[in-house]
Design a protein around this motif. Structure first.
Motif, mmCIF file in Angstrom:
data_model
loop_
_atom_site.group_PDB
_atom_site.id
_atom_site.type_symbol
_atom_site.label_atom_id
_atom_site.label_comp_id
_atom_site.label_asym_id
_atom_site.label_seq_id
_atom_site.Cartn_x
_atom_site.Cartn_y
_atom_site.Cartn_z
ATOM 1 N N ASN A 216 1.004 7.651 -6.667
ATOM 2 C CA ASN A 216 -0.145 8.151 -5.916
ATOM 3 C C ASN A 216 -0.968 6.998 -5.344
ATOM 4 N N MET A 217 -1.180 5.968 -6.171
ATOM 5 C CA MET A 217 -1.947 4.799 -5.749
ATOM 6 C C MET A 217 -1.263 4.073 -4.593
ATOM 7 N N LEU A 218 0.051 3.909 -4.684
ATOM 8 C CA LEU A 218 0.778 3.191 -3.640
ATOM 9 C C LEU A 218 0.770 3.964 -2.324
ATOM 10 N N GLY A 219 0.854 5.289 -2.409
ATOM 11 C CA GLY A 219 0.728 6.090 -1.205
ATOM 12 C C GLY A 219 -0.641 5.934 -0.576
ATOM 13 N N MET A 220 -1.687 5.928 -1.407
ATOM 14 C CA MET A 220 -3.041 5.738 -0.895
ATOM 15 C C MET A 220 -3.221 4.342 -0.319
ATOM 16 N N ALA A 221 -2.596 3.325 -0.922
ATOM 17 C CA ALA A 221 -2.707 1.961 -0.409
ATOM 18 C C ALA A 221 -2.168 1.860 1.011
ATOM 19 N N VAL A 222 -1.112 2.608 1.302
ATOM 20 C CA VAL A 222 -0.542 2.602 2.650
ATOM 21 C C VAL A 222 -1.556 3.123 3.660
ATOM 22 N N ILE A 223 -2.155 4.278 3.371
ATOM 23 C CA ILE A 223 -3.089 4.865 4.328
ATOM 24 C C ILE A 223 -4.391 4.075 4.390
ATOM 25 N N LEU A 224 -4.821 3.496 3.270
ATOM 26 C CA LEU A 224 -6.033 2.684 3.268
ATOM 27 C C LEU A 224 -5.829 1.407 4.081
ATOM 28 N N LEU A 285 11.481 3.595 5.936
ATOM 29 C CA LEU A 285 11.767 3.615 7.372
ATOM 30 C C LEU A 285 10.596 3.030 8.165
ATOM 31 N N ALA A 286 9.376 3.357 7.740
ATOM 32 C CA ALA A 286 8.197 2.791 8.405
ATOM 33 C C ALA A 286 8.153 1.281 8.240
ATOM 34 N N CYS A 287 8.524 0.801 7.065
ATOM 35 C CA CYS A 287 8.572 -0.644 6.807
ATOM 36 C C CYS A 287 9.516 -1.334 7.793
ATOM 37 N N VAL A 367 4.838 -4.577 4.046
ATOM 38 C CA VAL A 367 5.002 -4.874 2.624
ATOM 39 C C VAL A 367 4.529 -3.699 1.773
ATOM 40 N N LEU A 368 3.390 -3.121 2.146
ATOM 41 C CA LEU A 368 2.840 -2.012 1.367
ATOM 42 C C LEU A 368 3.734 -0.775 1.435
ATOM 43 N N THR A 369 4.358 -0.517 2.587
ATOM 44 C CA THR A 369 5.228 0.651 2.704
ATOM 45 C C THR A 369 6.518 0.484 1.914
ATOM 46 N N LEU A 370 6.816 -0.738 1.497
ATOM 47 C CA LEU A 370 8.000 -0.981 0.675
ATOM 48 C C LEU A 370 7.728 -0.756 -0.811
ATOM 49 N N LEU A 371 6.467 -0.757 -1.228
ATOM 50 C CA LEU A 371 6.130 -0.679 -2.646
ATOM 51 C C LEU A 371 6.502 0.646 -3.314
ATOM 52 N N PRO A 372 6.369 1.822 -2.663
ATOM 53 C CA PRO A 372 6.805 3.047 -3.345
ATOM 54 C C PRO A 372 8.264 3.013 -3.786
#
Length: 395
Positions: A216-224, A285-287, A367-372
């Motif tokens: 959940n946190m990693l998903g929020m980090a992407v949008i933030l 894919l976004a990454c 980089v953030l989109t790769l974390l999930p």
């Protein structure tokens, strides 16, 4: 005790957070001029709010379990309205920072009451759909708030955005006062110290909560990260006007809305596990898109991968938000508080760390989109815990 709470009130309650984040984004350059401040000082208003929103959960959750969801929600509304009014009359950047700190604290109380209230009121088999609908409501605000903020700033000034937030708080507060019953289940009153390791340990130590809260946190980090980077990329690097920025922001929000409301049907058809795989795959894919298109000086080169990531974000949050709370019916307030604390403060910390890396905004977001995906793979290596997580996915 009446535990039947209308879902529309929870929808009104979750609006407080994205409204406070998004409405003043088009006014950032005007605010920097008004205070003769660096852009970073004004952009910090987002980070201060997010950190306060997240950290305040550690107190708001136990308060909701001890005193109930209703009084915590109403207290949060009062703090939100007063802090928005303070922001509207602020004559220094320091006072504006203080108003955002207080506004985050008020919002965190409202959010805890909303999410724990949904967990109290509805059966667990409906939580995935209901949390996705709440996320859909949250996504509507980024579609509308920047456009409204642009109009308010152009025809009045940046202070009108804070006046609007105070007005919304007053209106929603009256509806909450009149319509929100106490939803806390009998026998869940939390006595003893409000903040203690004994209260949080059973939640933090649960492998299902660990997996889903971090996802959940990693998903929020992407949008933030998108919210933080987009003004600089679109309005500074690409020289778009505030209204053009708001239009791109609105398109992405419209995609969020469609994805958030479609996610429950897709998840019901393919299952939680495949739904989570879909969300992780879309982020990957976004990454790849951000990396491949970073050299193109066109808004679509940045926004097209963001559109893909936003769909993935909706699936991650729709599944993770509800699944993390399912094991904790007897302490939903504390679990909800920890979930939002990890989601918000954790995402803000991840964003702060990635901002220190000497990369372009597009590559930082990549980089953030790769974390999930990285977290998913790491969790699979923990065989025993992953067995419990997999069972939760299939429930």
């Amino acid at each position: 005790m009446n535990r039947s709470a209308p879902f529309y009130l929870f929808m009104l309650m979750v609006v407080f957070s994205p409204l406070a984040i998004d409405i003043f984004l088009p006014a950032i350059p005007a605010m920097a001029d008004a205070f003769d401040a660096e852009m970073a000082s004004i952009q910090a208003l987002v980070g201060i709010f997010i950190l306060s929103l997240g950290a305040g959960q550690l107190l708001a959750g136990p308060l909701a379990d001890r005193y109930g969801r209703r009084p915590v929600a109403l207290t949060g509304v009062v703090i939100y309205v007063l802090s928005a009014a303070l922001g509207a009359i602020a004559n220094s950047i320091e006072l504006l920072w203080l108003s955002r700190l207080l506004q985050g604290l008020g919002t965190c109380a409202i959010v805890v009451a909303a999410f724990s209230g949904v967990r109290d009121t509805f059966p667990k088999e409906r939580l995935t759909a209901l949390y996705s609908y709440l996320n859909g409501v949250i996504c509507i605000i980024p579609a509308l708030a920047p456009l409204l903020g642009g109009v308010l700033t152009e025809f009045w000034d940046w202070r009108a955005n804070f006046v609007f937030m105070a007005g919304y708080g007053l209106l929603a507060g009256v509806l909450i006062l009149r319509g929100l019953p106490e939803t806390r289940p009998e026998g869940t009153r939390a006595d003893g110290a409000l903040i203690s390791w004994e209260r949080y340990a059973p939640v933090l130590g649960h492998p299902v909560f660990q997996f889903y809260s971090v996802m959940n946190m990693l998903g929020m980090a992407v949008i933030l990260a998108y919210v933080s980077f987009a003004p600089a990329v679109l309005m500074v690097d690409l020289a778009l006007s505030p209204m053009a920025f708001a239009a791109w922001f609105g398109v992405n929000a419209a995609i969020n809305i469609a994805a958030a409301f479609a996610a429950p049907s897709v998840i019901a058809r393919v299952g939680k596990r495949n739904g989570l795989v879909l969300g992780v795959s879309l982020c990957l894919l976004a990454c790849l898109g951000l990396i491949a298109l970073q050299g193109w000086a066109d808004p679509l080169a940045f926004m097209a991968p963001v559109f893909v990531a936003s769909i993935g974000f909706c699936f991650l949050l729709a599944i993770s938000g509800g699944a993390a709370l399912i094991p904790f019916g007897e302490r939903a307030g504390t679990a909800s508080a920890l979930l939002v604390c990890i989601q918000m403060s954790g995402a803000a910390l991840v964003l702060a760390l990635i901002s220190l890396v000497p990369l372009s905004a597009a590559l930082r977001l990549a980089v953030l989109t790769l974390l999930p995906l990285s977290w998913w793979l790491l969790s699979r290596l923990r065989a025993q815990q992953y067995g419990q997580i997999k069972a939760a996915m299939e429930s």
